[in-house]
Design a protein around this motif. Structure first.
Motif, PDB file in Angstrom:
ATOM      1  N   VAL A 176       0.834  -1.201   0.000  1.00 33.28           N
ATOM      2  CA  VAL A 176       0.000   0.000   0.000  1.00 33.28           C
ATOM      3  C   VAL A 176       0.871   1.255   0.000  1.00 33.28           C
ATOM      4  O   VAL A 176       0.619   2.213  -0.753  1.00 33.28           O
ATOM      5  N   LEU A 177       1.921   1.240   0.820  1.00 34.64           N
ATOM      6  CA  LEU A 177       2.829   2.387   0.862  1.00 34.64           C
ATOM      7  C   LEU A 177       3.543   2.575  -0.473  1.00 34.64           C
ATOM      8  O   LEU A 177       3.718   3.711  -0.945  1.00 34.64           O
ATOM      9  N   LEU A 178       3.947   1.463  -1.105  1.00 34.28           N
ATOM     10  CA  LEU A 178       4.613   1.563  -2.403  1.00 34.28           C
ATOM     11  C   LEU A 178       3.681   2.134  -3.462  1.00 34.28           C
ATOM     12  O   LEU A 178       4.087   2.975  -4.277  1.00 34.28           O
ATOM     13  N   VAL A 179       2.432   1.668  -3.472  1.00 36.34           N
ATOM     14  CA  VAL A 179       1.448   2.161  -4.443  1.00 36.34           C
ATOM     15  C   VAL A 179       1.230   3.667  -4.260  1.00 36.34           C
ATOM     16  O   VAL A 179       1.084   4.415  -5.223  1.00 36.34           O
ATOM     17  N   LYS A 180       1.209   4.099  -3.021  1.00 32.88           N
ATOM     18  CA  LYS A 180       1.020   5.508  -2.716  1.00 32.88           C
ATOM     19  C   LYS A 180       2.325   6.304  -2.826  1.00 32.88           C
ATOM     20  O   LYS A 180       2.352   7.507  -2.533  1.00 32.88           O
ATOM     21  N   LYS A 181       3.389   5.624  -3.215  1.00 33.60           N
ATOM     22  CA  LYS A 181       4.712   6.233  -3.375  1.00 33.60           C
ATOM     23  C   LYS A 181       5.210   6.850  -2.074  1.00 33.60           C
ATOM     24  O   LYS A 181       5.813   7.927  -2.062  1.00 33.60           O
ATOM     25  N   ILE A 182       4.924   6.149  -0.985  1.00 38.62           N
ATOM     26  CA  ILE A 182       5.411   6.570   0.330  1.00 38.62           C
ATOM     27  C   ILE A 182       6.577   5.664   0.699  1.00 38.62           C
ATOM     28  O   ILE A 182       6.435   4.441   0.694  1.00 38.62           O
ATOM     29  N   PRO A 183       7.746   6.219   1.013  1.00 40.35           N
ATOM     30  CA  PRO A 183       8.905   5.388   1.358  1.00 40.35           C
ATOM     31  C   PRO A 183       8.610   4.469   2.539  1.00 40.35           C
ATOM     32  O   PRO A 183       7.941   4.860   3.498  1.00 40.35           O
ATOM     33  N   LEU A 184       9.105   3.248   2.450  1.00 34.48           N
ATOM     34  CA  LEU A 184       8.925   2.307   3.546  1.00 34.48           C
ATOM     35  C   LEU A 184       9.777   2.735   4.742  1.00 34.48           C
ATOM     36  O   LEU A 184      10.938   3.093   4.570  1.00 34.48           O
ATOM     37  N   PRO A 185       9.223   2.705   5.937  1.00 38.16           N
ATOM     38  CA  PRO A 185      10.011   3.065   7.123  1.00 38.16           C
ATOM     39  C   PRO A 185      11.028   1.975   7.442  1.00 38.16           C
ATOM     40  O   PRO A 185      10.857   0.816   7.047  1.00 38.16           O
ATOM     41  N   ALA A 186      12.073   2.355   8.136  1.00 37.75           N
ATOM     42  CA  ALA A 186      13.077   1.369   8.548  1.00 37.75           C
ATOM     43  C   ALA A 186      12.486   0.432   9.595  1.00 37.75           C
ATOM     44  O   ALA A 186      11.506   0.756  10.261  1.00 37.75           O
ATOM     45  N   SER A 187      13.086  -0.753   9.722  1.00 35.38           N
ATOM     46  CA  SER A 187      12.621  -1.719  10.710  1.00 35.38           C
ATOM     47  C   SER A 187      12.749  -1.129  12.109  1.00 35.38           C
ATOM     48  O   SER A 187      13.676  -0.369  12.405  1.00 35.38           O
ATOM     49  N   ARG A 188      11.813  -1.465  12.968  1.00 35.63           N
ATOM     50  CA  ARG A 188      11.807  -0.974  14.341  1.00 35.63           C
ATOM     51  C   ARG A 188      12.322  -2.052  15.293  1.00 35.63           C
ATOM     52  O   ARG A 188      12.386  -3.229  14.953  1.00 35.63           O
TER      53      ARG A 188
END
Length: 200
Positions: free
Chosen positions: A123-135
């Motif tokens: 969903v984040l990729l489709v919205k072109k939102i960078p994936l957050p780093a692992s927590r």
């Protein structure tokens, strides 16, 4: 929460953290091979399978740390790291279910967790939102999983010890930690979507 833009350079392919992620992906093959040989051929092969998991777990612990220390945090790494985690976890889960069919319900919990996170990432990729780093909670969940599997395989390979109660306890703990990580990642995902919507 600030999300940096996507960026990619050819040099990102050969950063130390990303090389460790490649190694984790490669280790899936010998782990499965030696685990199956230990199951159907010689139990001593479990030792090699356990070594593969230990090395994989160590690379998982250090790739994020090295990325920050060496200033090599990349967009590619943010995809490779969770991808390597999920492929490894799925491979290990399948092997453990073959080894102990009674673990299937617990493994389904792990699959649901990873499948949900995969959907969120898409969903984040489709919205072109960078994936957050692992927590940290994601890393803890992964480490607990590796420890549980390594203990079970090591006891079986070295001491021919197999205790169903111990196995059940270890995987119940693992499932609980995985669910905790899933809830926290889900909250982070919703926060990112909310923030992105507010910016539109």
């Amino acid at each position: 929460m600030q999300n940096e833009k996507w960026s990619f350079k050819p040099s990102d392919l050969v950063t130390i953290p990303n090389i460790l992620s490649y190694l984790r992906l490669i280790l899936v093959v010998p782990f499965v091979y030696y685990f199956i040989r230990g199951l159907y051929d010689d139990p001593r092969h479990y030792i090699t399978a356990a070594v593969c998991i230990v090395i994989s777990g160590l690379t998982d612990c250090f790739d994020g740390l090295l990325a920050r220390k060496l200033n090599q945090v990349t967009s590619l790494g943010k995809i490779l790291d969770p991808l390597a985690d999920k492929i490894t976890l799925i491979a290990v889960a399948v092997c453990m279910v073959i080894y102990i069919p009674a673990l299937l319900p617990l493994m389904l919990v792990l699959f649901i967790k990873d499948f949900t996170m995969l959907i969120c990432g898409l969903v984040l990729l489709v919205k072109k939102i960078p994936l957050p780093a692992s927590r940290w909670y994601g890393k803890v969940a992964t480490v607990v999983f590796y420890i549980s599997v390594t203990v079970i395989i090591f006891l079986k390979a070295v001491y021919q010890y197999e205790n169903p109660t111990l196995i059940l306890v270890l995987f119940c703990i693992t499932a609980a930690v995985m669910i905790f990580a899933l809830l926290n990642y889900s909250k982070m995902f919703l926060d990112i979507l909310k923030e992105n919507k507010n910016k539109e």
